[in-house]
Scaffold this motif. Structure first.
Motif, short mmCIF file in Angstrom:
data_model
loop_
_atom_site.label_atom_id
_atom_site.label_comp_id
_atom_site.label_asym_id
_atom_site.label_seq_id
_atom_site.Cartn_x
_atom_site.Cartn_y
_atom_site.Cartn_z
N ASP A 1 56.58 61.82 24.57
CA ASP A 1 56.63 60.38 24.30
C ASP A 1 57.90 59.92 23.62
O ASP A 1 57.89 58.90 22.92
N VAL A 2 59.01 60.60 23.83
CA VAL A 2 60.30 60.13 23.30
C VAL A 2 61.41 60.46 24.28
O VAL A 2 61.34 61.48 24.99
N LEU A 3 62.42 59.60 24.34
CA LEU A 3 63.60 59.83 25.17
C LEU A 3 64.83 59.37 24.41
O LEU A 3 64.83 58.31 23.79
N VAL A 4 65.90 60.16 24.46
CA VAL A 4 67.18 59.69 23.94
C VAL A 4 67.69 58.61 24.88
O VAL A 4 67.61 58.73 26.11
N THR A 5 68.19 57.51 24.33
CA THR A 5 68.67 56.41 25.16
C THR A 5 69.97 55.86 24.59
O THR A 5 70.57 56.45 23.69
N VAL B 1 60.76 54.94 22.30
CA VAL B 1 59.39 55.36 22.00
C VAL B 1 58.42 54.28 22.48
O VAL B 1 58.79 53.11 22.63
N PRO B 2 57.16 54.65 22.74
CA PRO B 2 56.16 53.63 23.10
C PRO B 2 56.02 52.59 22.00
O PRO B 2 56.16 52.89 20.81
N ARG B 3 55.75 51.38 22.41
CA ARG B 3 55.75 50.24 21.49
C ARG B 3 54.83 50.42 20.29
O ARG B 3 55.13 49.98 19.19
N LEU B 4 53.68 51.06 20.48
CA LEU B 4 52.68 51.14 19.41
C LEU B 4 52.89 52.33 18.47
O LEU B 4 52.11 52.49 17.52
N ARG B 5 53.90 53.15 18.71
CA ARG B 5 54.16 54.26 17.79
C ARG B 5 54.56 53.73 16.42
O ARG B 5 55.38 52.82 16.31
N ARG B 6 54.01 54.32 15.37
CA ARG B 6 54.32 53.87 14.00
C ARG B 6 55.50 54.68 13.48
O ARG B 6 55.35 55.69 12.79
N LEU B 7 56.68 54.23 13.86
CA LEU B 7 57.93 54.87 13.45
C LEU B 7 58.89 53.79 13.00
O LEU B 7 58.82 52.65 13.45
N ARG B 8 59.82 54.16 12.15
CA ARG B 8 60.84 53.21 11.73
C ARG B 8 62.21 53.85 11.88
O ARG B 8 62.37 55.07 11.79
N SER B 9 63.20 53.01 12.10
CA SER B 9 64.58 53.49 12.14
C SER B 9 64.98 53.96 10.75
O SER B 9 64.66 53.32 9.75
N THR B 10 65.65 55.09 10.69
CA THR B 10 66.09 55.62 9.41
C THR B 10 67.20 56.63 9.64
O THR B 10 67.25 57.28 10.69
N GLY B 11 68.10 56.73 8.68
CA GLY B 11 69.16 57.73 8.79
C GLY B 11 69.95 57.60 10.08
O GLY B 11 70.47 56.53 10.40
N CYS B 12 70.01 58.69 10.83
CA CYS B 12 70.79 58.71 12.06
C CYS B 12 69.97 58.31 13.28
O CYS B 12 70.43 58.46 14.42
N VAL B 13 68.76 57.78 13.09
CA VAL B 13 67.87 57.44 14.21
C VAL B 13 67.64 55.93 14.25
O VAL B 13 67.30 55.32 13.23
N ARG B 14 67.82 55.34 15.41
CA ARG B 14 67.44 53.94 15.63
C ARG B 14 66.31 53.92 16.66
O ARG B 14 66.48 54.43 17.78
N VAL C 1 63.96 52.42 19.42
CA VAL C 1 63.94 51.40 20.47
C VAL C 1 62.55 51.46 21.11
O VAL C 1 62.15 52.52 21.60
N ARG C 2 61.85 50.36 21.10
CA ARG C 2 60.46 50.36 21.59
C ARG C 2 60.38 49.84 23.02
O ARG C 2 61.18 49.01 23.45
N THR C 3 59.38 50.34 23.74
CA THR C 3 59.17 49.94 25.13
C THR C 3 57.69 49.96 25.45
O THR C 3 56.95 50.80 24.90
N PRO C 4 57.20 49.06 26.32
CA PRO C 4 55.79 49.10 26.71
C PRO C 4 55.41 50.39 27.41
O PRO C 4 54.30 50.90 27.25
N SER C 5 56.33 50.94 28.21
CA SER C 5 56.04 52.20 28.91
C SER C 5 57.35 52.97 29.08
O SER C 5 58.39 52.39 29.40
N LEU C 6 57.28 54.26 28.87
CA LEU C 6 58.46 55.10 28.98
C LEU C 6 58.78 55.38 30.45
O LEU C 6 57.88 55.66 31.24
N PRO C 7 60.06 55.31 30.83
CA PRO C 7 60.42 55.74 32.19
C PRO C 7 60.34 57.26 32.30
O PRO C 7 60.25 57.96 31.29
N ALA C 8 60.35 57.75 33.52
CA ALA C 8 60.36 59.20 33.73
C ALA C 8 61.65 59.77 33.14
O ALA C 8 62.73 59.23 33.36
N PRO C 9 61.56 60.87 32.40
CA PRO C 9 62.76 61.39 31.75
C PRO C 9 63.65 62.17 32.70
O PRO C 9 63.20 62.73 33.69
N ALA C 10 64.94 62.19 32.38
CA ALA C 10 65.86 63.18 32.94
C ALA C 10 66.07 64.20 31.83
O ALA C 10 65.96 63.87 30.65
N PHE C 11 66.33 65.45 32.19
CA PHE C 11 66.58 66.48 31.19
C PHE C 11 68.01 66.95 31.30
O PHE C 11 68.46 67.38 32.36
#
Length: 350
Positions: free
Chosen positions: A105-109, A135-148, A150-160
């Motif tokens: 449920d996470v992707l670098v973007t 991250v999915p919109r309802l995840r309880r996370l906050r931007s902090t430190g080196c992480v920002r 970005v929320r989305t209703p649905s995650l796209p399929a990931p590339a690795f």
């Protein structure tokens, strides 16, 4: 057992190099390191440092780009219980099956994802102060430190990319452009996406539209450049298709008119003897999409009533299946003898 009690101690030596340098506090506990010992080692001047909440860098120096990426993913990913982590299959590109990381449920973007996709116009990973994580919109996370976040209703399929789950180029571009005020920087990223063969303009504009970015003047200017770049590349692919697959030469970029009558429309390629036309659909979603589509349908219906076969090609089809598209055109040309003769039209340069 309390939160300080180690769980089933396991040595760290089986982990790939990066995982010996960045671990969550839960993972440290599973390897026999108590919370008290972690806190002690993370004190000022200690051997370790807390790079993000619940994520520890196992050395005192600055984090490398790879460490920062993995720390961002460890902070944001949904993690199973530490004792279950070892049973999770490795992600594509993982160095060791025992080192699988549950990046669910996470992707670098954003810019970090574009750097991983190989964009030369994106800043190097090491120079980025923050890593955007989708991250999915309802995840309880906050931007902090080196992480920002970005929320989305649905995650796209990931590339690795080297085992890192990364947003597809169109979505990564939209998230990168959302944080840019520099028109030149946005234009360079969008142009490289198309010129470098990463994606088609329509896919990018769909993401920019969904992100409500087309109201920004510098984004509109960049999109206009993007569409022009995309059409030029698509036309070049069409020329290559005709040449490389031995199709007869058409007349290129022409307008058709009825004799003494109205203008019918422009075509990218036309074979007058067989009455076969090719039209590239390089439309991108914009506010005038309905009007553009209506005009396209009107022109196609007029041509077909006149007995002219219209082959509709998209830039994506030409990029991904050029041989198949050449077969479609060749079949239309060969079927000309079985059709009623087309009405006479006047062919003019466009």
């Amino acid at each position: 057992m309390n939160h300080n009690t180690p769980l089933s101690p396991r040595p760290l030596r089986h982990l790939p190099h990066v995982w010996r340098r960045v671990l969550t506090t839960a993972q440290l506990r599973s390897h026999g390191v108590s919370a008290a010992e972690t806190n002690e080692r993370c004190r000022a001047g200690g051997a370790w440092q807390q790079i993000l909440p619940g994520v520890v860098l196992l050395h005192p120096g600055p984090a490398t780009a790879e460490e920062k990426l993995h720390a961002a993913l460890l902070y944001t990913a949904r993690s199973p219980a530490p004792e279950r982590a070892a049973s999770i299959p490795a992600q594509p590109g993982a160095e060791d099956p025992h080192a699988a990381q549950p990046f669910a449920d996470v992707l670098v973007t954003g810019l970090a994802a574009l750097a991983l996709h190989g964009f030369t116009s994106a800043p190097p990973l090491l120079s980025l102060e923050t890593v955007d994580v989708l991250v999915p919109r309802l995840r309880r996370l906050r931007s902090t430190g080196c992480v920002r976040i970005v929320r989305t209703p649905s995650l796209p399929a990931p590339a690795f990319v080297t085992g890192v789950p990364v947003a597809p180029v169109p979505r990564a571009l939209a998230d990168a452009v959302a944080g840019l005020d520099d028109a030149d920087a946005a234009r360079r990223l969008l142009t490289e996406a198309v010129r470098g063969g990463h994606c088609e303009p329509a896919a990018v504009v769909r993401e920019l539209t969904a992100a409500r970015l087309l109201g920004r003047p510098h984004v509109v200017d960049a999109v206009d450049s993007l569409r022009a770049e995309g059409r030029a590349i698509a036309e070049d692919r069409l020329y290559r298709m005709v040449r490389e697959y031995g199709l007869p030469d058409p007349v290129w970029n022409v307008d058709l008119r009825l004799p003494g009558g109205p203008h019918i429309g422009g075509l990218d390629a036309y074979w007058p003897e067989q009455a076969v036309a090719v039209e590239l659909d390089t439309r991108a979603p914009r506010q005038d999409e309905d009007a553009l589509w209506s005009e396209y349908v009107r022109k196609r219906e007029v041509l077909e009533r006149l007995g002219i076969t219209v082959v509709h090609l998209t830039p994506g089809k030409l990029r991904e299946a050029m041989e198949q598209q050449a077969t479609v055109v060749r079949t239309a040309l060969m079927a000309a003898d079985d059709r009623e003769p087309a009405a006479h039209v006047v062919v003019l340069p466009r």
